[in-house]
Write a protein that holds these residues in place. Structure first.
Motif, PDB file in Angstrom:
ATOM      1  N   LEU A  97      35.200  22.252  15.707  1.00 54.75           N
ATOM      2  CA  LEU A  97      34.687  21.926  14.377  1.00 54.75           C
ATOM      3  C   LEU A  97      35.766  22.182  13.339  1.00 54.75           C
ATOM      4  CD1 LEU A  97      31.214  22.611  12.926  1.00 54.75           C
ATOM      5  CD2 LEU A  97      33.165  23.587  11.732  1.00 54.75           C
ATOM      6  N   ALA A  98      35.846  21.317  12.326  1.00 54.58           N
ATOM      7  CA  ALA A  98      36.798  21.487  11.229  1.00 54.58           C
ATOM      8  C   ALA A  98      36.049  21.802   9.949  1.00 54.58           C
ATOM      9  CB  ALA A  98      37.642  20.229  11.046  1.00 54.58           C
ATOM     10  N   SER A  99      36.626  22.665   9.123  1.00 59.04           N
ATOM     11  CA  SER A  99      36.033  23.022   7.834  1.00 59.04           C
ATOM     12  C   SER A  99      37.103  22.982   6.756  1.00 59.04           C
ATOM     13  CB  SER A  99      35.406  24.418   7.902  1.00 59.04           C
ATOM     14  OG  SER A  99      36.396  25.396   8.170  1.00 59.04           O
ATOM     15  N   CYS A 100      36.677  22.700   5.528  1.00 64.05           N
ATOM     16  CA  CYS A 100      37.624  22.726   4.404  1.00 64.05           C
ATOM     17  C   CYS A 100      36.982  23.470   3.243  1.00 64.05           C
ATOM     18  CB  CYS A 100      38.045  21.314   4.004  1.00 64.05           C
ATOM     19  SG  CYS A 100      36.694  20.247   3.453  1.00 64.05           S
ATOM     20  N   SER A 101      37.818  23.913   2.306  1.00 65.69           N
ATOM     21  CA  SER A 101      37.340  24.916   1.355  1.00 65.69           C
ATOM     22  C   SER A 101      38.028  24.815   0.001  1.00 65.69           C
ATOM     23  CB  SER A 101      37.586  26.308   1.957  1.00 65.69           C
ATOM     24  OG  SER A 101      37.450  27.330   1.010  1.00 65.69           O
ATOM     25  N   GLU A 102      37.453  25.557  -0.942  1.00 63.70           N
ATOM     26  CA  GLU A 102      38.069  25.685  -2.261  1.00 63.70           C
ATOM     27  C   GLU A 102      39.380  26.476  -2.209  1.00 63.70           C
ATOM     28  OE1 GLU A 102      35.563  27.174  -5.318  1.00 63.70           O
ATOM     29  OE2 GLU A 102      34.263  25.407  -5.353  1.00 63.70           O
ATOM     30  N   ASP A 103      39.654  27.133  -1.073  1.00 69.21           N
ATOM     31  CA  ASP A 103      40.893  27.914  -0.981  1.00 69.21           C
ATOM     32  C   ASP A 103      42.105  27.051  -0.621  1.00 69.21           C
ATOM     33  OD1 ASP A 103      40.656  27.348   1.704  1.00 69.21           O
ATOM     34  OD2 ASP A 103      40.257  29.406   2.346  1.00 69.21           O
ATOM     35  N   CYS A 104      41.939  25.706  -0.679  1.00 69.53           N
ATOM     36  CA  CYS A 104      43.029  24.730  -0.471  1.00 69.53           C
ATOM     37  C   CYS A 104      43.424  24.566   0.997  1.00 69.53           C
ATOM     38  CB  CYS A 104      44.276  25.069  -1.291  1.00 69.53           C
ATOM     39  SG  CYS A 104      43.949  25.338  -3.040  1.00 69.53           S
ATOM     40  N   THR A 105      42.658  25.147   1.923  1.00 69.46           N
ATOM     41  CA  THR A 105      43.013  25.035   3.334  1.00 69.46           C
ATOM     42  C   THR A 105      41.928  24.297   4.120  1.00 69.46           C
ATOM     43  OG1 THR A 105      41.943  27.086   4.065  1.00 69.46           O
ATOM     44  CG2 THR A 105      44.199  27.259   3.226  1.00 69.46           C
ATOM     45  N   MET A 107      40.529  24.465   8.207  1.00 67.41           N
ATOM     46  CA  MET A 107      40.612  25.268   9.430  1.00 67.41           C
ATOM     47  C   MET A 107      39.872  24.565  10.565  1.00 67.41           C
ATOM     48  SD  MET A 107      40.100  29.170   8.006  1.00 67.41           S
ATOM     49  CE  MET A 107      41.218  29.848   6.767  1.00 67.41           C
ATOM     50  N   VAL A 108      40.409  24.710  11.758  1.00 67.61           N
ATOM     51  CA  VAL A 108      39.789  24.135  12.953  1.00 67.61           C
ATOM     52  C   VAL A 108      39.360  25.290  13.855  1.00 67.61           C
ATOM     53  CG1 VAL A 108      40.104  22.613  14.936  1.00 67.61           C
ATOM     54  CG2 VAL A 108      41.216  22.075  12.758  1.00 67.61           C
ATOM     55  N   TRP A 109      38.105  25.206  14.323  1.00 65.21           N
ATOM     56  CA  TRP A 109      37.495  26.326  15.039  1.00 65.21           C
ATOM     57  C   TRP A 109      37.066  25.909  16.442  1.00 65.21           C
ATOM     58  CZ3 TRP A 109      37.274  30.729  11.969  1.00 65.21           C
ATOM     59  CH2 TRP A 109      37.419  30.527  10.588  1.00 65.21           C
ATOM     60  N   GLN A 110      37.179  26.858  17.379  1.00 64.67           N
ATOM     61  CA  GLN A 110      36.646  26.697  18.736  1.00 64.67           C
ATOM     62  C   GLN A 110      35.349  27.496  18.797  1.00 64.67           C
ATOM     63  OE1 GLN A 110      38.490  25.376  21.780  1.00 64.67           O
ATOM     64  NE2 GLN A 110      36.498  25.518  22.776  1.00 64.67           N
ATOM     65  N   ILE A 111      34.226  26.795  19.030  1.00 63.38           N
ATOM     66  CA  ILE A 111      32.919  27.447  19.066  1.00 63.38           C
ATOM     67  C   ILE A 111      32.506  27.644  20.525  1.00 63.38           C
ATOM     68  CG2 ILE A 111      30.531  27.340  18.301  1.00 63.38           C
ATOM     69  CD1 ILE A 111      32.571  27.444  16.005  1.00 63.38           C
ATOM     70  N   PRO A 112      32.232  28.878  20.944  1.00 65.16           N
ATOM     71  CA  PRO A 112      31.842  29.112  22.346  1.00 65.16           C
ATOM     72  C   PRO A 112      30.422  28.616  22.620  1.00 65.16           C
ATOM     73  CG  PRO A 112      31.701  31.147  21.091  1.00 65.16           C
ATOM     74  CD  PRO A 112      32.305  30.133  20.167  1.00 65.16           C
ATOM     75  N   ASP A 113      30.136  28.330  23.868  1.00 64.51           N
ATOM     76  CA  ASP A 113      28.814  27.817  24.242  1.00 64.51           C
ATOM     77  C   ASP A 113      27.730  28.884  24.116  1.00 64.51           C
ATOM     78  OD1 ASP A 113      29.426  25.146  24.820  1.00 64.51           O
ATOM     79  OD2 ASP A 113      30.171  25.667  26.817  1.00 64.51           O
ATOM     80  N   PRO A 123      40.509  31.049  13.302  1.00 67.91           N
ATOM     81  CA  PRO A 123      40.569  29.622  13.628  1.00 67.91           C
ATOM     82  C   PRO A 123      41.693  29.355  14.621  1.00 67.91           C
ATOM     83  CG  PRO A 123      41.540  30.015  11.475  1.00 67.91           C
ATOM     84  CD  PRO A 123      40.964  31.325  11.932  1.00 67.91           C
ATOM     85  N   ILE A 124      41.578  28.247  15.347  1.00 70.24           N
ATOM     86  CA  ILE A 124      42.652  27.921  16.293  1.00 70.24           C
ATOM     87  C   ILE A 124      43.844  27.302  15.576  1.00 70.24           C
ATOM     88  CG2 ILE A 124      41.207  27.748  18.345  1.00 70.24           C
ATOM     89  CD1 ILE A 124      41.023  24.775  17.959  1.00 70.24           C
ATOM     90  N   VAL A 125      43.614  26.762  14.380  1.00 72.04           N
ATOM     91  CA  VAL A 125      44.731  26.261  13.583  1.00 72.04           C
ATOM     92  C   VAL A 125      44.307  26.246  12.116  1.00 72.04           C
ATOM     93  CG1 VAL A 125      44.088  23.816  13.835  1.00 72.04           C
ATOM     94  CG2 VAL A 125      46.462  24.401  13.337  1.00 72.04           C
ATOM     95  N   VAL A 126      45.253  26.547  11.232  1.00 69.81           N
ATOM     96  CA  VAL A 126      45.051  26.466   9.780  1.00 69.81           C
ATOM     97  C   VAL A 126      45.978  25.389   9.249  1.00 69.81           C
ATOM     98  CG1 VAL A 126      45.163  27.681   7.584  1.00 69.81           C
ATOM     99  CG2 VAL A 126      44.442  28.910   9.649  1.00 69.81           C
ATOM    100  N   LEU A 127      45.416  24.437   8.512  1.00 68.12           N
ATOM    101  CA  LEU A 127      46.192  23.321   7.978  1.00 68.12           C
ATOM    102  C   LEU A 127      46.375  23.523   6.478  1.00 68.12           C
ATOM    103  CD1 LEU A 127      44.278  20.471   9.870  1.00 68.12           C
ATOM    104  CD2 LEU A 127      46.351  21.672  10.599  1.00 68.12           C
ATOM    105  N   GLU A 128      47.632  23.725   6.068  1.00 64.28           N
ATOM    106  CA  GLU A 128      47.941  23.981   4.665  1.00 64.28           C
ATOM    107  C   GLU A 128      48.869  22.892   4.146  1.00 64.28           C
ATOM    108  OE1 GLU A 128      47.805  28.722   4.094  1.00 64.28           O
ATOM    109  OE2 GLU A 128      49.408  28.048   5.439  1.00 64.28           O
ATOM    110  N   GLY A 129      48.415  22.184   3.122  1.00 63.70           N
ATOM    111  CA  GLY A 129      49.231  21.109   2.567  1.00 63.70           C
ATOM    112  C   GLY A 129      48.717  20.620   1.226  1.00 63.70           C
TER     113      GLY A 129
END
Length: 391
Positions: A97-105, A107-113, A123-129
């Motif tokens: 799952l991917a989420s975005c925020s007011e903090d300008c980032t 994040m991509v998350w791995q959710i366990p079953d 998060p498994i990765v943080v995308l900053e740009g």
């Protein structure tokens, strides 16, 4: 006489129905952020809802089977420093799952079953740009690990999630981007913007390939989605603030295929599209109803089907992918309606005889396609023989 008046449609008798109370998700503190997001995302495994939280942004992820009252101490997905504005499940992996925020980032998350026993904060990765808040996140429909984000810096970035690096970016929008929708194969996406323009963008060329000024004359936010035929369905407002629907051919933006006034409510209409049935479900923020329409190649092209009504208004809505509906119960769509403190599934079903007829049509179409593929293969073999001089 009646046959000539009533339009024949496979979906004229689709009806919405709420599930029993014990199949709802109760005591969820839905986010009160003033952002025109759906606040909810669902797939065949999980329900995710953006919730109120102190000291940053968070969202709740529940297995679909965990209905009933949600414990106030149930672990959340936390990590953003500001309120979460949008979430989207990956179409290729139901645990991502991917989420975005007011903090300008983003994040991509791995959710366990399994059911969470502690908060997820890594998060498994943080995308900053982005230099301002990120309000839209959308996975590519056909390519793995490709994610699109749009921020209040008017920038669109397409990311390679595997490396965490941007693949390309576009800065063609001079104002806030309201919505983004990929076409069916992901070769194009369309956007609506505060400058009142509807644009079609080619991410490979990094350019706007078509645009239309004011598809709806009102100044309030518009939404746009691609249909399976490559047309664009829009929702917006007239100059007199009436809600309006439009259907457009992006190769000829001069005149709409269809333009239909709806009502005088002021809630932004969130469209959810079912490509298999070519139906659109319209859920207005603050409305207590869901209207649904069928798109066809016959005038007036956008046909009203029916309305599901309830007593309480909706804060947001989630739309289940088709692979997650229960066809054994004649279900063709399922929506997840957010109230202030609960989430209520709504099933859209058809009469059983109609479902059997639809399944029969699908089987016939598959048989036709297989026959055509065999014919093509035979012709290609003959062509190859002639080219090699063996025929």
């Amino acid at each position: 006489m009646s046959r000539s008046i009533v339009r024949q449609s496979k979906f004229r008798h689709v009806f919405g129905q709420t599930v029993k109370a014990d199949q709802c998700y109760d005591d969820i503190r839905v986010s009160k952020v003033t952002w025109d997001s759906s606040f909810c995302a669902v797939n065949p495994k999980f329900l995710a809802v953006i919730v109120e939280s102190s000291g940053g942004g968070a969202f709740l992820v529940l297995p679909l089977s965990k209905t009933g009252r949600v414990d106030k101490n149930y672990p959340l997905v936390i990590g953003h420093a500001g309120p979460v504005l949008d979430i989207d499940w990956c179409p290729h992996d139901d645990n991502i799952l991917a989420s975005c925020s007011e903090d300008c980032t983003t994040m991509v998350w791995q959710i366990p079953d399994h059911i969470l026993i502690r908060p997820i904060s890594d998060p498994i990765v943080v995308l900053e740009g982005h230099s301002k808040r990120v309000g839209i996140v959308s996975w590519h429909p056909t390519a793995r690990n490709i994610l699109l984000t749009a921020g209040s810096d008017n920038l669109i970035i397409i990311w390679n999630v595997g490396t965490g690096e941007p693949l390309t970016s576009m800065d063609d929008h001079p104002d806030l981007i309201y919505s983004i929708s990929w076409n069916r194969n992901g070769s194009l996406f369309c956007t609506t913007c505060k400058d009142r323009r509807l644009r079609v963008c080619d991410p490979r060329k990094r350019e706007v390939v078509a645009e239309r000024l004011a598809p709806h004359e009102g100044i309030r936010p518009m939404r746009a989605i691609f249909t399976r035929d490559g047309n664009i369905f829009t929702t917006g407002f007239t100059r007199m603030s009436q809600r309006e629907l439009g259907l457009w051919d992006p190769t000829n933006f001069e005149e709409p295929i269809s333009l239909l006034e709806l009502d005088t409510s002021n809630g932004v209409l969130l469209p959810y599209y079912d490509a298999d049935a070519n139906m659109v479900y319209l859920c207005g923020k603050g409305d207590s109803s869901i209207r649904y329409f069928e798109i066809t190649d016959e005038p007036p092209y956008v046909h009203y089907l029916s309305t599901y009504s309830s007593k309480e208004p909706q804060r947001g809505m989630g739309f289940m992918p088709k692979r997650g509906v229960d066809v054994s119960k004649c279900e063709i769509a399922r929506l997840y309606k957010l109230h202030d403190k609960k989430c209520e599934p709504i099933t859209m079903t058809v009469p059983r005889k109609l479902l059997e007829r639809l399944l029969e049509e699908i089987q016939n179409l598959k048989a036709t396609v297989l026959s055509q593929e065999k014919r093509i293969c035979d012709l290609e073999n003959k062509l190859s023989q002639y080219s090699n001089g063996t025929a």
